[in-house]
Design an enzyme around this catalytic site. Structure first.
Site, PDB file in Angstrom:
ATOM      1  N   SER A 194      12.585 -45.851 -13.800  1.00  9.75           N
ATOM      2  CA  SER A 194      12.671 -46.470 -12.466  1.00  9.75           C
ATOM      3  C   SER A 194      12.997 -45.471 -11.363  1.00  9.75           C
ATOM      4  O   SER A 194      13.833 -45.743 -10.488  1.00  9.75           O
ATOM      5  CB  SER A 194      13.721 -47.585 -12.495  1.00  9.75           C
ATOM      6  N   ARG A 209      12.571 -37.027  -7.455  1.00  7.68           N
ATOM      7  CA  ARG A 209      14.009 -36.997  -7.135  1.00  7.68           C
ATOM      8  C   ARG A 209      14.698 -38.143  -7.850  1.00  7.68           C
ATOM      9  O   ARG A 209      14.096 -39.191  -8.102  1.00  7.68           O
ATOM     10  CB  ARG A 209      14.233 -37.126  -5.619  1.00  7.68           C
ATOM     11  N   ASP A 247       9.565 -49.496 -12.917  1.00  9.15           N
ATOM     12  CA  ASP A 247       9.924 -50.883 -13.219  1.00  9.15           C
ATOM     13  C   ASP A 247       9.168 -51.887 -12.350  1.00  9.15           C
ATOM     14  O   ASP A 247       8.857 -52.997 -12.787  1.00  9.15           O
ATOM     15  CB  ASP A 247      11.432 -51.111 -13.102  1.00  9.15           C
TER      16      ASP A 247
END
Length: 336
Positions: A194, A209, A247
């Site tokens: 996610s 990131r 997700d």
């Protein structure tokens, strides 16, 4: 709407010293001021919310309420900027809101069937699932959740994926013992990761990131699918990682399997994000790949990063500034 400010947060009015505790009778009824509590000597908090409301003047409520009020004009500015940023993410690489192509093509039909593993590394839990697709939009799931500690969110990346592999190994061994999974059979797995990743195929992803409070070193800029595959091999887990998805993309596809009217997957949890299907012809940055314009591909928006770094559009209170600057990723994920 409040103008952006880096000043210290104003002090909220606190309760005065005389309203924290009220005396009560044994029946629970408050005793009128100046009367005795009898022999019970009991005291408890009573009607605290009502007393606080009376202490706070309407002017104070208006003052602090205005900090969280948006005018229609400001909402229009935000919407226009939001649309512009999303379109730019489809046109150009390397944007703050990257509009990431997922290489998930088209919708499920609802007739798919079989046993599959899913591992979801979210912001709060690690979840391992054995999903049995039954066709006709039906399915069943067996799952285990493993709570992630704050220490695990900051330890070396290889150790994090070792932990994921160990949890998956434990789950698979239990499934084999129950006869749900056949021993010696390699199981295909989708890895729900996610966090924003650049992808050029469905089974890899370079972490752009960390978000959601994660900060594991030695992961950003690396292929997380390859790192997890290495950990699976290290721990002899009989699983083949065949897909790496966000997700939101997982929510989009899984929901459409059950309800073909689904058009968008939106996550409102530890993070905030969305995914939807886009025609490849509307994704200019992908034209060099030669994919037919009418093909549908899921796009992971990563819109939680909207207005990050420059903070030009979203209003921020002094409280927002404090929370941002004391986070592990200051100035990032402003919308989230």
């Amino acid at each position: 709407m409040a103008a952006e400010s880096s000043a210290a947060a104003p002090t909220l009015p606190g309760p005065s010293s005389d309203f924290a505790v009220d005396a009560v009778q044994p029946s629970g009824q408050p005793i009128a001021p100046g009367t005795s509590a009898g022999n019970t000597g009991e005291a408890r908090l009573c009607n605290r919310e009502d007393r606080i409301a009376k202490e706070i003047s309407p002017s104070i409520l208006r003052k602090y309420g205005s900090l969280f009020t948006l005018t229609p004009q400001r909402m229009r500015i935000i919407v226009d900027a939001f649309e512009e940023v999303l379109e730019k993410g489809l046109r150009e690489q390397g944007q703050i809101v990257p509009m990431i192509p997922t290489f998930v093509f088209g919708w499920p039909t609802g007739t798919e069937a079989g046993d599959y593993l899913a591992l979801d590394l979210g912001g709060t839990n690690l979840r391992v699932c054995l999903v049995t697709l039954l066709g006709s939009g039906e399915y069943k799931v067996e799952q285990m959740k493993y709570r992630l500690t704050e220490e695990q969110k900051q330890m070396d990346g290889d150790l994090l994926f070792d932990f994921c592999a160990e949890c998956l190994s434990s789950f698979v061994k239990a499934a084999i013992a129950k006869g749900v999974v056949h021993e010696g059979r390699e199981i295909h797995m989708g890895f729900t990761f996610s966090y924003p990743c650049d992808q050029d195929r469905i089974d890899n992803g370079i972490l752009i990131r960390w978000t959601k409070g994660f900060g594991n070193p030695n992961v950003e800029g690396r292929d997380v699918a390859a790192m997890f595959t290495k950990a699976l091999q290290k721990h002899n887990v009989p699983v083949k990682l065949t897909a790496l998805i966000n997700d939101t993309t997982g929510a989009l596809i899984a929901s459409h399997y059950v309800n073909p009217r689904t058009r968008m997957g939106v996550i409102l949890g530890t993070g905030c994000n969305a995914a939807y299907m886009e025609k490849v012809g509307n994704i200019p940055k992908m034209r060099h790949l030669g994919i037919p314009d009418d093909c549908l591909m899921a796009i992971n928006c990563e819109w939680g990063a909207f207005d990050s770094f420059e903070h030009r559009v979203l209003p921020r209170t002094a409280y927002d500034v404090i929370i941002d600057q004391t986070s592990n990723k200051p100035n990032e994920q402003a919308f989230e």
